[in-house]
Write a protein that holds these residues in place. Structure first.
Motif, PDB file in Angstrom:
ATOM      1  N   GLY A  24     105.182  17.127  39.913  1.00 54.59           N
ATOM      2  CA  GLY A  24     105.809  16.980  38.605  1.00 54.59           C
ATOM      3  C   GLY A  24     104.967  16.089  37.710  1.00 54.59           C
ATOM      4  O   GLY A  24     103.804  16.350  37.479  1.00 54.59           O
ATOM      5  N   LYS A  25     105.564  14.992  37.209  1.00 59.99           N
ATOM      6  CA  LYS A  25     104.870  14.110  36.271  1.00 59.99           C
ATOM      7  C   LYS A  25     103.729  13.350  36.916  1.00 59.99           C
ATOM      8  O   LYS A  25     102.861  12.835  36.237  1.00 59.99           O
ATOM      9  CB  LYS A  25     105.849  13.135  35.632  1.00 59.99           C
ATOM     10  CG  LYS A  25     106.763  13.787  34.637  1.00 59.99           C
ATOM     11  CD  LYS A  25     107.301  12.758  33.686  1.00 59.99           C
ATOM     12  CE  LYS A  25     108.198  13.399  32.672  1.00 59.99           C
ATOM     13  NZ  LYS A  25     107.577  13.679  31.419  1.00 59.99           N
ATOM     14  N   ALA A  26     103.703  13.252  38.226  1.00 59.08           N
ATOM     15  CA  ALA A  26     102.654  12.494  38.909  1.00 59.08           C
ATOM     16  C   ALA A  26     101.366  13.298  39.071  1.00 59.08           C
ATOM     17  O   ALA A  26     100.350  12.742  39.471  1.00 59.08           O
ATOM     18  CB  ALA A  26     103.143  12.044  40.277  1.00 59.08           C
ATOM     19  N   SER A  27     101.391  14.601  38.745  1.00 61.60           N
ATOM     20  CA  SER A  27     100.196  15.414  38.944  1.00 61.60           C
ATOM     21  C   SER A  27      99.102  15.006  37.950  1.00 61.60           C
ATOM     22  O   SER A  27      99.380  14.556  36.839  1.00 61.60           O
ATOM     23  CB  SER A  27     100.505  16.898  38.778  1.00 61.60           C
ATOM     24  OG  SER A  27     100.673  17.215  37.428  1.00 61.60           O
ATOM     25  N   GLU A  47      99.657  14.324  29.125  1.00 60.89           N
ATOM     26  CA  GLU A  47     100.447  13.247  28.529  1.00 60.89           C
ATOM     27  C   GLU A  47      99.546  12.293  27.754  1.00 60.89           C
ATOM     28  O   GLU A  47      99.903  11.825  26.666  1.00 60.89           O
ATOM     29  CB  GLU A  47     101.206  12.492  29.637  1.00 60.89           C
ATOM     30  CG  GLU A  47     102.204  11.495  29.142  1.00 60.89           C
ATOM     31  CD  GLU A  47     103.366  12.119  28.395  1.00 60.89           C
ATOM     32  OE1 GLU A  47     103.955  11.412  27.557  1.00 60.89           O
ATOM     33  OE2 GLU A  47     103.671  13.305  28.626  1.00 60.89           O
ATOM     34  N   LYS A  48      98.367  12.010  28.289  1.00 63.32           N
ATOM     35  CA  LYS A  48      97.429  11.114  27.625  1.00 63.32           C
ATOM     36  C   LYS A  48      96.993  11.698  26.286  1.00 63.32           C
ATOM     37  O   LYS A  48      96.957  11.000  25.266  1.00 63.32           O
ATOM     38  CB  LYS A  48      96.204  10.884  28.522  1.00 63.32           C
ATOM     39  CG  LYS A  48      95.184   9.952  27.928  1.00 63.32           C
ATOM     40  CD  LYS A  48      94.015   9.759  28.864  1.00 63.32           C
ATOM     41  CE  LYS A  48      92.961   8.871  28.259  1.00 63.32           C
ATOM     42  NZ  LYS A  48      91.794   8.732  29.119  1.00 63.32           N
ATOM     43  N   GLN A  51      99.133  16.895  34.604  1.00 62.92           N
ATOM     44  CA  GLN A  51     100.247  16.471  33.762  1.00 62.92           C
ATOM     45  C   GLN A  51      99.937  15.131  33.102  1.00 62.92           C
ATOM     46  O   GLN A  51     100.246  14.921  31.928  1.00 62.92           O
ATOM     47  CB  GLN A  51     101.520  16.377  34.602  1.00 62.92           C
ATOM     48  CG  GLN A  51     102.793  16.277  33.788  1.00 62.92           C
ATOM     49  CD  GLN A  51     103.091  17.557  33.022  1.00 62.92           C
ATOM     50  OE1 GLN A  51     102.771  18.639  33.456  1.00 62.92           O
ATOM     51  NE2 GLN A  51     103.699  17.430  31.866  1.00 62.92           N
ATOM     52  N   GLN A  52      99.315  14.224  33.857  1.00 60.71           N
ATOM     53  CA  GLN A  52      98.956  12.919  33.304  1.00 60.71           C
ATOM     54  C   GLN A  52      97.917  13.063  32.196  1.00 60.71           C
ATOM     55  O   GLN A  52      98.003  12.381  31.175  1.00 60.71           O
ATOM     56  CB  GLN A  52      98.424  12.008  34.405  1.00 60.71           C
ATOM     57  CG  GLN A  52      99.506  11.505  35.331  1.00 60.71           C
ATOM     58  CD  GLN A  52      98.953  10.678  36.469  1.00 60.71           C
ATOM     59  OE1 GLN A  52      97.756  10.643  36.711  1.00 60.71           O
ATOM     60  NE2 GLN A  52      99.843  10.009  37.182  1.00 60.71           N
ATOM     61  N   ARG A  88      98.627  13.875  24.511  1.00 65.81           N
ATOM     62  CA  ARG A  88      99.803  13.869  23.624  1.00 65.81           C
ATOM     63  C   ARG A  88      99.973  12.504  22.968  1.00 65.81           C
ATOM     64  O   ARG A  88     100.235  12.398  21.768  1.00 65.81           O
ATOM     65  CB  ARG A  88     101.062  14.233  24.405  1.00 65.81           C
ATOM     66  CG  ARG A  88     102.282  14.482  23.515  1.00 65.81           C
ATOM     67  CD  ARG A  88     103.532  14.705  24.336  1.00 65.81           C
ATOM     68  NE  ARG A  88     103.952  13.539  25.058  1.00 65.81           N
ATOM     69  CZ  ARG A  88     104.575  12.480  24.509  1.00 65.81           C
ATOM     70  NH1 ARG A  88     104.813  12.455  23.218  1.00 65.81           N
ATOM     71  NH2 ARG A  88     104.939  11.459  25.243  1.00 65.81           N
ATOM     72  N   ARG A  89      99.784  11.440  23.763  1.00 64.54           N
ATOM     73  CA  ARG A  89      99.898  10.087  23.206  1.00 64.54           C
ATOM     74  C   ARG A  89      98.797   9.816  22.184  1.00 64.54           C
ATOM     75  O   ARG A  89      99.034   9.175  21.167  1.00 64.54           O
ATOM     76  CB  ARG A  89      99.822   9.041  24.318  1.00 64.54           C
ATOM     77  CG  ARG A  89     101.096   8.904  25.114  1.00 64.54           C
ATOM     78  CD  ARG A  89     101.091   7.654  25.968  1.00 64.54           C
ATOM     79  NE  ARG A  89      99.934   7.539  26.839  1.00 64.54           N
ATOM     80  CZ  ARG A  89      99.848   8.003  28.082  1.00 64.54           C
ATOM     81  NH1 ARG A  89     100.885   8.632  28.612  1.00 64.54           N
ATOM     82  NH2 ARG A  89      98.752   7.854  28.789  1.00 64.54           N
ATOM     83  N   GLU A  94     101.208  20.768  41.020  1.00 65.80           N
ATOM     84  CA  GLU A  94     101.870  20.394  39.773  1.00 65.80           C
ATOM     85  C   GLU A  94     103.388  20.550  39.889  1.00 65.80           C
ATOM     86  O   GLU A  94     104.147  19.702  39.427  1.00 65.80           O
ATOM     87  CB  GLU A  94     101.335  21.276  38.648  1.00 65.80           C
ATOM     88  CG  GLU A  94     101.446  20.655  37.296  1.00 65.80           C
ATOM     89  CD  GLU A  94     100.694  21.461  36.273  1.00 65.80           C
ATOM     90  OE1 GLU A  94     101.329  21.854  35.281  1.00 65.80           O
ATOM     91  OE2 GLU A  94      99.493  21.701  36.454  1.00 65.80           O
TER      92      GLU A  94
END
Length: 134
Positions: free
Chosen positions: A86-89, A96-97, A92-93, A99-100, A82
């Motif tokens: 970063g954001k590609a982990s 983010e999903k 994390q994805q 959260r959206r 992670e």
């Protein structure tokens, strides 16, 4: 019990990430939570700290100490990934999903949704038999 194949895969993953067993501080803590007498009397909770990076992992997902040791090391590798990706982990994805999905809809989106519902309602009203009034 962790299979030898899984254990070997974990060790190779740790080697790729540069995590050495010598850098790990491992403690076994008295378990807590649901599980009754068995979990509350045994030191099956595993705490691992990677000294160079300062990353701390605590795991009590199972009643077995060996399974918890494996899971804690796997979580440590995930934490390293992670940080590196970063954001590609993957984790994390997923975050983010979620959260959206939880984000509030825009005003325009709500208006569109209500308009679609009205159109559908009108269609259903046209399907009623002509002589019936509710």
């Amino acid at each position: 019990m962790v299979s030898p194949e899984k254990q070997a895969a974990l060790e190779s993953r740790m080697a790729k990430l540069g995590i050495l067993e010598a850098d790990l501080t491992e403690k076994f803590i008295l378990g807590s939570g649901s599980g009754g007498q068995k979990i509350n009397k045994t030191h099956s909770c595993v705490y691992i700290k990677h000294e160079p990076s300062g990353i701390e992992i605590k795991n009590q997902s199972s009643r077995s100490r060996e399974m918890n040791r494996y899971a804690a090391r796997r979580d440590l590798c995930d934490a390293f990934d992670e940080i590196r990706l970063g954001k590609a982990s993957k984790r994390q994805q997923e975050m983010e999903k979620v959260r959206r999905q939880k984000r509030r809809r825009s005003r325009r989106s709500k208006q569109r949704s209500v308009a679609d519902k009205r159109i559908l309602s009108n269609k259903k009203n046209l399907r009623r038999s002509p002589g019936r009034d509710d």
